[in-house]
Design an enzyme around this catalytic site. Sequence first.
Site, PDB file in Angstrom:
ATOM      1  N   LYS A  92       0.844  -1.198   0.000  1.00 50.53           N
ATOM      2  CA  LYS A  92       0.000   0.000   0.000  1.00 50.53           C
ATOM      3  C   LYS A  92       0.875   1.242   0.000  1.00 50.53           C
ATOM      4  O   LYS A  92       0.618   2.204  -0.738  1.00 50.53           O
ATOM      5  CB  LYS A  92      -0.934  -0.023   1.227  1.00 50.53           C
ATOM      6  CG  LYS A  92      -2.023  -1.080   1.118  1.00 50.53           C
ATOM      7  CD  LYS A  92      -2.747  -1.370   2.413  1.00 50.53           C
ATOM      8  CE  LYS A  92      -3.707  -2.546   2.205  1.00 50.53           C
ATOM      9  NZ  LYS A  92      -4.324  -3.052   3.428  1.00 50.53           N
TER      10      LYS A  92
ATOM     11  N   ASP B  17     -11.508   2.058   4.025  1.00 45.67           N
ATOM     12  CA  ASP B  17     -11.904   0.647   3.934  1.00 45.67           C
ATOM     13  C   ASP B  17     -13.409   0.518   3.676  1.00 45.67           C
ATOM     14  O   ASP B  17     -13.877  -0.550   3.276  1.00 45.67           O
ATOM     15  CB  ASP B  17     -11.589  -0.077   5.257  1.00 45.67           C
ATOM     16  CG  ASP B  17     -10.333  -0.934   5.191  1.00 45.67           C
ATOM     17  OD1 ASP B  17     -10.006  -1.419   4.102  1.00 45.67           O
ATOM     18  OD2 ASP B  17      -9.703  -1.112   6.249  1.00 45.67           O
TER      19      ASP B  17
ATOM     20  N   GLN C 237      -4.937  -1.932   9.633  1.00 46.68           N
ATOM     21  CA  GLN C 237      -4.746  -3.235   8.997  1.00 46.68           C
ATOM     22  C   GLN C 237      -5.284  -4.345   9.911  1.00 46.68           C
ATOM     23  O   GLN C 237      -4.985  -4.381  11.102  1.00 46.68           O
ATOM     24  CB  GLN C 237      -3.245  -3.441   8.709  1.00 46.68           C
ATOM     25  CG  GLN C 237      -2.922  -4.684   7.909  1.00 46.68           C
ATOM     26  CD  GLN C 237      -3.449  -4.652   6.477  1.00 46.68           C
ATOM     27  OE1 GLN C 237      -3.569  -3.592   5.868  1.00 46.68           O
ATOM     28  NE2 GLN C 237      -3.760  -5.798   5.926  1.00 46.68           N
TER      29      GLN C 237
HETATM   30  N1  GUN Z   1      -6.557  -7.256   5.962  1.00 53.10           N
HETATM   31  C1  GUN Z   1      -6.810  -8.014   4.870  1.00 53.10           C
HETATM   32  N2  GUN Z   1      -7.621  -7.347   4.015  1.00 53.10           N
HETATM   33  C2  GUN Z   1      -7.884  -6.152   4.584  1.00 53.10           C
HETATM   34  C3  GUN Z   1      -8.647  -5.014   4.174  1.00 53.10           C
HETATM   35  O1  GUN Z   1      -9.276  -4.966   3.119  1.00 53.10           O
HETATM   36  N3  GUN Z   1      -8.655  -3.967   5.041  1.00 53.10           N
HETATM   37  C4  GUN Z   1      -8.001  -3.991   6.217  1.00 53.10           C
HETATM   38  N4  GUN Z   1      -8.081  -2.917   7.003  1.00 53.10           N
HETATM   39  N5  GUN Z   1      -7.270  -5.017   6.619  1.00 53.10           N
HETATM   40  C5  GUN Z   1      -7.211  -6.095   5.811  1.00 53.10           C
END
Ligand code: GUN
Length: 287
Positions: free
Chosen positions: A54, A123, A98
């Site tokens: 990211k 998200d 996360q």
């Molecule tokens: N962990 C795995 N996929 C995701 C996601 O889409 N968002 C977040 N915040 N954590 C994750």
Amino acid sequence: MTARILEGKVFAQAFREDAQKKAAALQEKYGVQPGLAVIIVGSNPASQVYVRNKHKSCEALGIYSEVIEMPETTTKDELIAKIDALNADVKIHGILVQLPLPEQIAAHESEILERIRPEKDVDGFHPVNVGRLVTGEPGLVPCTPFGCLRMLELAGIPIDGQRAVIIGRSNIVGKPMLHLLLGKNATVTICHSHTKDLPAITREADILVAAVGRPKFVTADMVKPGATVIDVGINRIAPKKLVGDVDFESVKEVAGAITPVPGGVGLLTVAMLMENVVRAAEMQLQA
Ligand code: GUN
């Protein structure tokens, strides 16, 4: 007939270019660089890889990025204090915590995620954004289902008036996908572990979305000839072998279009996160 393969990298590249252009436009118009903060608590190796991706993606597209690493022993109150600081930080337009969270705070996940200002919730997990999606108001939408919808549109696959069937009712994929497709005038059915005669329902689908988390669950006999099949599953069946929820080899002989795993919709998620950061910044600057 062999299906058209919908390659994730082609669509992800298009979404990234779009986010980059929009980020540059915000810089030009307001002198503001969109900014993302990702909080990672603990040292889950998979999460570390995702967070790094990211960060790199932000850097490549001209989006400001902060990665906040907090120790495994972080308390709920410490994490909430960090979220409050980022909520108030004008450089930050998007906040992502996360998941999964370490055990001692996992039970407070909802309270933690709800602390993020809905305008910065890239998200799309906050109940306010869930409500906006259901009512059709503009808001932030979870990245994976949003990517699937945008891919269908970009691929020129008709949605309006089509029968869509989703297998899986998770808050992250199944439920938002239902509302996105409904918002585009599909007739949508959602199936789950209690659904009776699943193949009879999936065989009616013009668009079939599999998000169950069971390797090769969807087989050719469950698919209508010519249907579009979107595989959201990522299942590790051996140390170096990932497969989707769809039995790709057999289903590609029946479907009209299909996403592979790996190399399918998994690649769209980070690209859509970039798009969400830019959308969040646009919404905050225009408010
Ligand atoms: N962990 C795995 N996929 C995701 C996601 O889409 N968002 C977040 N915040 N954590 C994750």
